[in-house]
Design a protein around this motif. Structure first.
Motif, PDB file in Angstrom:
ATOM      1  N   ALA A 161     -62.335 -46.200 -16.107  1.00 40.19           N
ATOM      2  CA  ALA A 161     -63.286 -44.794 -15.983  1.00 40.19           C
ATOM      3  C   ALA A 161     -62.349 -43.835 -16.922  1.00 40.19           C
ATOM      4  CB  ALA A 161     -62.770 -44.412 -14.388  1.00 40.19           C
ATOM      5  N   VAL A 162     -61.162 -43.770 -16.997  1.00 36.98           N
ATOM      6  CA  VAL A 162     -60.454 -42.520 -18.065  1.00 36.98           C
ATOM      7  C   VAL A 162     -60.975 -42.791 -19.335  1.00 36.98           C
ATOM      8  CG1 VAL A 162     -58.450 -41.582 -18.638  1.00 36.98           C
ATOM      9  CG2 VAL A 162     -58.688 -42.299 -16.335  1.00 36.98           C
ATOM     10  N   SER A 163     -60.930 -44.244 -19.770  1.00 36.08           N
ATOM     11  CA  SER A 163     -61.153 -44.541 -21.055  1.00 36.08           C
ATOM     12  C   SER A 163     -62.590 -44.211 -21.435  1.00 36.08           C
ATOM     13  CB  SER A 163     -61.042 -46.183 -21.191  1.00 36.08           C
ATOM     14  OG  SER A 163     -59.621 -46.387 -21.018  1.00 36.08           O
ATOM     15  N   ALA A 164     -63.508 -44.435 -20.598  1.00 41.35           N
ATOM     16  CA  ALA A 164     -64.828 -44.132 -20.668  1.00 41.35           C
ATOM     17  C   ALA A 164     -65.207 -42.731 -21.000  1.00 41.35           C
ATOM     18  CB  ALA A 164     -65.719 -44.714 -19.588  1.00 41.35           C
ATOM     19  N   LEU A 165     -64.531 -41.884 -20.159  1.00 41.01           N
ATOM     20  CA  LEU A 165     -64.545 -40.511 -20.327  1.00 41.01           C
ATOM     21  C   LEU A 165     -64.133 -39.764 -21.568  1.00 41.01           C
ATOM     22  CD1 LEU A 165     -63.497 -39.121 -16.549  1.00 41.01           C
ATOM     23  CD2 LEU A 165     -65.925 -39.187 -17.766  1.00 41.01           C
ATOM     24  N   LEU A 166     -62.983 -40.663 -21.947  1.00 41.31           N
ATOM     25  CA  LEU A 166     -62.403 -40.002 -23.146  1.00 41.31           C
ATOM     26  C   LEU A 166     -63.215 -40.482 -24.365  1.00 41.31           C
ATOM     27  CD1 LEU A 166     -60.045 -39.153 -25.156  1.00 41.31           C
ATOM     28  CD2 LEU A 166     -58.978 -41.259 -24.607  1.00 41.31           C
ATOM     29  N   GLY A 167     -63.814 -41.996 -24.365  1.00 38.52           N
ATOM     30  CA  GLY A 167     -64.467 -42.331 -25.464  1.00 38.52           C
ATOM     31  C   GLY A 167     -66.112 -41.415 -25.311  1.00 38.52           C
ATOM     32  N   LEU A 217     -79.211 -43.730 -22.545  1.00 43.36           N
ATOM     33  CA  LEU A 217     -78.541 -44.151 -21.119  1.00 43.36           C
ATOM     34  C   LEU A 217     -78.207 -45.524 -21.203  1.00 43.36           C
ATOM     35  CD1 LEU A 217     -77.221 -43.230 -18.570  1.00 43.36           C
ATOM     36  CD2 LEU A 217     -79.484 -43.369 -17.475  1.00 43.36           C
ATOM     37  N   PRO A 218     -79.338 -46.539 -21.372  1.00 43.87           N
ATOM     38  CA  PRO A 218     -79.021 -47.926 -21.359  1.00 43.87           C
ATOM     39  C   PRO A 218     -78.042 -48.376 -22.184  1.00 43.87           C
ATOM     40  CG  PRO A 218     -81.447 -47.460 -21.278  1.00 43.87           C
ATOM     41  CD  PRO A 218     -80.746 -46.141 -21.443  1.00 43.87           C
ATOM     42  N   ALA A 219     -78.179 -48.015 -23.604  1.00 37.83           N
ATOM     43  CA  ALA A 219     -76.995 -48.067 -24.245  1.00 37.83           C
ATOM     44  C   ALA A 219     -75.767 -48.086 -24.050  1.00 37.83           C
ATOM     45  CB  ALA A 219     -77.281 -47.595 -25.808  1.00 37.83           C
ATOM     46  N   LEU A 220     -75.386 -46.631 -23.268  1.00 37.35           N
ATOM     47  CA  LEU A 220     -74.375 -46.210 -23.025  1.00 37.35           C
ATOM     48  C   LEU A 220     -73.840 -47.254 -21.682  1.00 37.35           C
ATOM     49  CD1 LEU A 220     -74.734 -42.353 -22.767  1.00 37.35           C
ATOM     50  CD2 LEU A 220     -73.275 -43.750 -24.461  1.00 37.35           C
ATOM     51  N   MET A 221     -74.767 -47.303 -20.966  1.00 38.27           N
ATOM     52  CA  MET A 221     -74.378 -48.489 -19.689  1.00 38.27           C
ATOM     53  C   MET A 221     -73.917 -49.566 -20.265  1.00 38.27           C
ATOM     54  SD  MET A 221     -74.287 -47.039 -16.809  1.00 38.27           S
ATOM     55  CE  MET A 221     -73.984 -48.555 -15.977  1.00 38.27           C
ATOM     56  N   ASN A 222     -74.638 -50.319 -21.265  1.00 32.80           N
ATOM     57  CA  ASN A 222     -73.837 -51.419 -21.964  1.00 32.80           C
ATOM     58  C   ASN A 222     -72.578 -51.426 -22.493  1.00 32.80           C
ATOM     59  OD1 ASN A 222     -76.238 -53.057 -21.537  1.00 32.80           O
ATOM     60  ND2 ASN A 222     -77.545 -52.527 -23.260  1.00 32.80           N
ATOM     61  N   ILE A 275     -55.491 -44.825 -24.189  1.00 34.94           N
ATOM     62  CA  ILE A 275     -55.587 -44.294 -25.829  1.00 34.94           C
ATOM     63  C   ILE A 275     -56.389 -45.254 -26.478  1.00 34.94           C
ATOM     64  CG2 ILE A 275     -54.320 -43.665 -27.552  1.00 34.94           C
ATOM     65  CD1 ILE A 275     -52.239 -42.487 -25.802  1.00 34.94           C
ATOM     66  N   ALA A 276     -56.153 -46.459 -26.372  1.00 36.90           N
ATOM     67  CA  ALA A 276     -56.653 -47.615 -27.226  1.00 36.90           C
ATOM     68  C   ALA A 276     -58.238 -47.791 -26.940  1.00 36.90           C
ATOM     69  CB  ALA A 276     -55.834 -48.915 -27.008  1.00 36.90           C
ATOM     70  N   PHE A 277     -58.453 -47.924 -25.561  1.00 31.61           N
ATOM     71  CA  PHE A 277     -59.727 -48.233 -25.319  1.00 31.61           C
ATOM     72  C   PHE A 277     -60.654 -46.984 -25.354  1.00 31.61           C
ATOM     73  CE2 PHE A 277     -57.932 -51.304 -21.936  1.00 31.61           C
ATOM     74  CZ  PHE A 277     -57.866 -52.199 -22.963  1.00 31.61           C
ATOM     75  N   GLY A 278     -59.990 -45.630 -25.121  1.00 29.78           N
ATOM     76  CA  GLY A 278     -61.094 -44.509 -25.563  1.00 29.78           C
ATOM     77  C   GLY A 278     -61.180 -44.291 -26.969  1.00 29.78           C
TER      78      GLY A 278
END
Length: 219
Positions: free
Chosen positions: A27-33, A147-152, A94-97
């Motif tokens: 969750a945190v990595s996705a928001l950062l990314g 949105l579909p690409a972001l979900m993937n 940090i790495a995943f984000g």
């Protein structure tokens, strides 16, 4: 095959506690990314060449090197340079984000450029400020399209988060490995974790489709 899930049954609650760690990292990595990806995407379409060069170089580096290498450099390498230790959770985020930001930037850039240029031209003709135009007109349309690409990408991030076990974070994979070492049976706990990941991905897929249908109805 000599499988015996009864021997790991008492350890299943212990393994499932790692799900919270996994979800927090994702969750945190996705928001950062997403935030970083949006910034990089704007740099790529900016008229200032230096910003575009920086964004392209950043994307090239993070897409061209293994995620596990980036994770280990941040967790093991940075403390050597800075003299400060970093927690496994923070290193993973940090790495995943940073890695996810590189991929999301391409998705977001493509989405923005796919919006009809007439929208931009009309906004400029009406004197709408650039920031307001991007935030209220262009970006919402782009977000619906990508949105579909972001979900993937979010689903991929969920699965890739398993590599955090190499730095000792107590996620699903790490706990399954520990249980396997205690019971001398690795197949059962790993198979159980595989099922958890599969169910998690299926739930995310269904949520993504539901959001996509809701946005489609709003057209």
């Amino acid at each position: 095959m000599n499988l015996d899930f009864s021997q790991i049954a008492p350890s299943m609650p212990y393994i499932l506690k790692g799900l919270q760690v996994t979800l927090q990292i994702v969750a945190v990595s996705a928001l950062l990314g997403f935030a970083l990806g949006t910034l990089l995407a704007l740099c790529k379409i900016a008229r200032i060449k230096a910003l575009g060069f920086f964004a392209d170089a950043y994307t090239s580096i993070f897409r061209g090197t293994p995620l596990v290498l980036q994770l280990m450099i941040i967790y093991y390498g940075f403390p050597q340079i800075t003299g400060y230790d970093i927690s496994a959770f923070l290193a993973a985020v940090i790495a995943f984000g940073l890695n996810s930001g590189a991929y999301m930037s391409e998705i977001i850039r493509a989405g923005i450029q796919a919006v009809d240029k007439g929208q931009t031209e009309a906004s400029m003709a009406l004197g709408v400020p650039y920031r307001k135009m991007m935030g209220d007109i262009i970006f919402p349309q782009a977000l619906k399209n990508i949105l579909p690409a972001l979900m993937n990408e979010f689903i991929s991030l969920t699965k890739e988060s398993a590599v955090v076990t190499v730095i000792g974070a107590a996620d699903l994979m790490r706990r399954a490995y520990i249980v396997g070492g205690e019971t001398y049976s690795y197949f059962e706990p790993l198979l159980f974790v595989g099922l958890v990941y599969y169910l998690l991905v299926m739930i995310l897929t269904l949520v993504g489709k539901a959001v996509e249908r809701r946005l489609s109805k709003g057209d």
